[in-house]
Structures are given as structure tokens and as C-alpha cells.
Design a protein around this motif. Sequence first.
Motif, PDB file in Angstrom:
ATOM      1  N   GLN A 159      46.543  37.679  41.131  1.00 46.46           N
ATOM      2  CA  GLN A 159      45.464  36.745  40.836  1.00 46.46           C
ATOM      3  C   GLN A 159      44.400  36.784  41.928  1.00 46.46           C
ATOM      4  O   GLN A 159      43.195  36.744  41.649  1.00 46.46           O
ATOM      5  CB  GLN A 159      46.036  35.322  40.697  1.00 46.46           C
ATOM      6  CG  GLN A 159      46.936  35.121  39.490  1.00 46.46           C
ATOM      7  CD  GLN A 159      46.192  35.286  38.179  1.00 46.46           C
ATOM      8  OE1 GLN A 159      45.044  34.874  38.048  1.00 46.46           O
ATOM      9  NE2 GLN A 159      46.846  35.905  37.203  1.00 46.46           N
ATOM     10  N   LEU A 160      44.823  36.874  43.178  1.00 48.03           N
ATOM     11  CA  LEU A 160      43.875  36.946  44.293  1.00 48.03           C
ATOM     12  C   LEU A 160      43.066  38.237  44.247  1.00 48.03           C
ATOM     13  O   LEU A 160      41.862  38.233  44.519  1.00 48.03           O
ATOM     14  CB  LEU A 160      44.618  36.840  45.629  1.00 48.03           C
ATOM     15  CG  LEU A 160      45.151  35.456  46.000  1.00 48.03           C
ATOM     16  CD1 LEU A 160      46.019  35.542  47.251  1.00 48.03           C
ATOM     17  CD2 LEU A 160      43.993  34.488  46.225  1.00 48.03           C
ATOM     18  N   VAL A 161      43.728  39.357  43.920  1.00 45.66           N
ATOM     19  CA  VAL A 161      43.029  40.635  43.821  1.00 45.66           C
ATOM     20  C   VAL A 161      41.932  40.557  42.765  1.00 45.66           C
ATOM     21  O   VAL A 161      40.803  41.025  42.970  1.00 45.66           O
ATOM     22  CB  VAL A 161      44.018  41.777  43.486  1.00 45.66           C
ATOM     23  CG1 VAL A 161      43.271  43.059  43.135  1.00 45.66           C
ATOM     24  CG2 VAL A 161      44.944  42.020  44.664  1.00 45.66           C
ATOM     25  N   MET A 162      42.230  39.948  41.620  1.00 45.26           N
ATOM     26  CA  MET A 162      41.235  39.818  40.553  1.00 45.26           C
ATOM     27  C   MET A 162      40.135  38.834  40.929  1.00 45.26           C
ATOM     28  O   MET A 162      38.954  39.056  40.644  1.00 45.26           O
ATOM     29  CB  MET A 162      41.918  39.377  39.259  1.00 45.26           C
ATOM     30  CG  MET A 162      42.789  40.450  38.629  1.00 45.26           C
ATOM     31  SD  MET A 162      43.431  39.998  36.994  1.00 45.26           S
ATOM     32  CE  MET A 162      44.626  38.718  37.441  1.00 45.26           C
ATOM     33  N   LEU A 163      40.502  37.765  41.603  1.00 46.65           N
ATOM     34  CA  LEU A 163      39.533  36.722  41.962  1.00 46.65           C
ATOM     35  C   LEU A 163      38.575  37.183  43.050  1.00 46.65           C
ATOM     36  O   LEU A 163      37.361  36.957  42.969  1.00 46.65           O
ATOM     37  CB  LEU A 163      40.279  35.468  42.430  1.00 46.65           C
ATOM     38  CG  LEU A 163      39.408  34.274  42.851  1.00 46.65           C
ATOM     39  CD1 LEU A 163      38.619  33.749  41.665  1.00 46.65           C
ATOM     40  CD2 LEU A 163      40.280  33.173  43.445  1.00 46.65           C
ATOM     41  N   LEU A 164      39.097  37.844  44.064  1.00 44.23           N
ATOM     42  CA  LEU A 164      38.283  38.204  45.226  1.00 44.23           C
ATOM     43  C   LEU A 164      37.673  39.595  45.141  1.00 44.23           C
ATOM     44  O   LEU A 164      36.677  39.878  45.805  1.00 44.23           O
ATOM     45  CB  LEU A 164      39.135  38.110  46.502  1.00 44.23           C
ATOM     46  CG  LEU A 164      39.706  36.721  46.800  1.00 44.23           C
ATOM     47  CD1 LEU A 164      40.627  36.779  48.013  1.00 44.23           C
ATOM     48  CD2 LEU A 164      38.576  35.720  47.044  1.00 44.23           C
ATOM     49  N   GLY A 165      38.273  40.462  44.324  1.00 41.38           N
ATOM     50  CA  GLY A 165      37.787  41.835  44.278  1.00 41.38           C
ATOM     51  C   GLY A 165      37.222  42.268  42.941  1.00 41.38           C
ATOM     52  O   GLY A 165      36.879  43.430  42.761  1.00 41.38           O
ATOM     53  N   ASP A 166      37.132  41.357  41.970  1.00 38.31           N
ATOM     54  CA  ASP A 166      36.620  41.678  40.632  1.00 38.31           C
ATOM     55  C   ASP A 166      37.414  42.797  39.962  1.00 38.31           C
ATOM     56  O   ASP A 166      36.868  43.590  39.191  1.00 38.31           O
ATOM     57  CB  ASP A 166      35.137  42.078  40.693  1.00 38.31           C
ATOM     58  CG  ASP A 166      34.248  40.929  41.142  1.00 38.31           C
ATOM     59  OD1 ASP A 166      34.571  39.780  40.796  1.00 38.31           O
ATOM     60  OD2 ASP A 166      33.249  41.184  41.831  1.00 38.31           O
ATOM     61  N   ALA A 167      38.704  42.882  40.265  1.00 42.23           N
ATOM     62  CA  ALA A 167      39.547  43.903  39.650  1.00 42.23           C
ATOM     63  C   ALA A 167      39.987  43.453  38.257  1.00 42.23           C
ATOM     64  O   ALA A 167      40.075  42.254  37.967  1.00 42.23           O
ATOM     65  CB  ALA A 167      40.774  44.159  40.519  1.00 42.23           C
ATOM     66  N   THR A 168      40.282  44.416  37.396  1.00 42.19           N
ATOM     67  CA  THR A 168      40.835  44.113  36.085  1.00 42.19           C
ATOM     68  C   THR A 168      42.325  43.803  36.245  1.00 42.19           C
ATOM     69  O   THR A 168      42.931  44.150  37.267  1.00 42.19           O
ATOM     70  CB  THR A 168      40.669  45.308  35.141  1.00 42.19           C
ATOM     71  OG1 THR A 168      41.464  46.405  35.644  1.00 42.19           O
ATOM     72  CG2 THR A 168      39.217  45.741  35.053  1.00 42.19           C
TER      73      THR A 168
END
Length: 209
Positions: A42-51
Motif C-alpha cells: 500500500q505504501l509503495v502504491m501511495l508514495l510511488g504511484d506504482a500499480t
Amino acid sequence: MATKDLNLLIAQLQAIAQSGRYYTKDVFDRERYDQLAATTKQLVMLLGDATPEQARLFVDQDIGYVTPKVDVRAVTFIDDRLLMVQERAGETWSIPGGWADLGYSAGEIAVKETREEAGLTVKPTQLLAVYSVRKRDYAPQSTRDVYKFFIACEPVTHTLKTGVETENVKTFSREEALALPLSRQRNLPADVAMAFAAHASEQWETEFD
């Protein structure tokens, strides 16, 4: 908090979750590590705009104890001029190299990448430097920990040829190389300067962080 610091925290969370899930034998601890892995995604998607798929690959792609990835750069001089390649994507320049593939030694990667990117056969001769990406100003900073190996190579052949990923292949003097638009993800001006210093030295000592 700076992006670099956030990326480091995310990498540490991923490492804890991955190592914990691999080594724990307790079913309740396993559940907690699974929850930590889910939170990290969730943090990766939230902070890095990852899918979601990109986040899953980052958190779940490896097993066991987490270690840095390795990027190998082949430092080759022809007539005292540094061999460099221009990428098709971005049109920036770099010392030939890439990720260390499984089943190859670091020296073999230097040979493989130089042949694929510059059409040149080389012979590895010395490890010039091992740098940590997090300790230096490479860009963009990511959540991965990476060690960069710079390996001196001697040319065996002398015909230069572009590869699938390269637009141009040339050799440069120190001043010319430092004036190029460099791929700062792959190499810094300091790396180019180090390559020339090592080439000019009679007794170069391997540098490391």
C-alpha cells in the motif's frame, strides 16, 4: 521527509517482511509478516504511484534474506579514450553495463554487456570500485538497494557496433566524457572521473563505500 529517506524506509519494511516470512516457523508470526507485506504494498502504491502489480512484484518477487542488487559497469579504454554508449531511450550516455544476471560472474557480465551494447569483445582485468547507490547521488533514487561494480576491461577486438538498446557507441577524452548528458541512474560524473584516474594510475587501489 525526503523521498530518499521514504524509499529507504519502504525498502527496510519490505526486507523485514520478506525475511520474516521466509524464516519464521510460527503461524501467528507468519500472519503478522503477511500483514506487514500488505501494508508495504500500500505504501509503495501511495508514495510511488506504482500499480498493484508493480507493488506485488517489489514486495513478493524474491524469497529468503534480502540483499542488494548488483549493477556491473565495464570500464574500457581504447587509445586512452573511454568507451561509452548512448541509450535509445533518453539519449543519455553511460559506461556499458547492466544488472548482474544469474549464472554469470561479475567479470562475465562486464564481457556480456560490452558485447551486447557496444559490439566489442573485452577481457576483465581489475575491480576498480564498488559503490552503494544510497551513499551517492545517483538518480532516480528507488526503494532498491544497489551496489555498482566498476570493472576495468581491455579490448580484445576494436570494431564498435550499436546494440538493441544503444543508439550510438563512441570513445571520449576525459573532458568530452564529462561534458556529455550522462544517465545519472547508471553513472555519475564522479564515476567517469574515477575511470580516467584509474586508467592513468600505475597502482590503482579498489575504491568502496
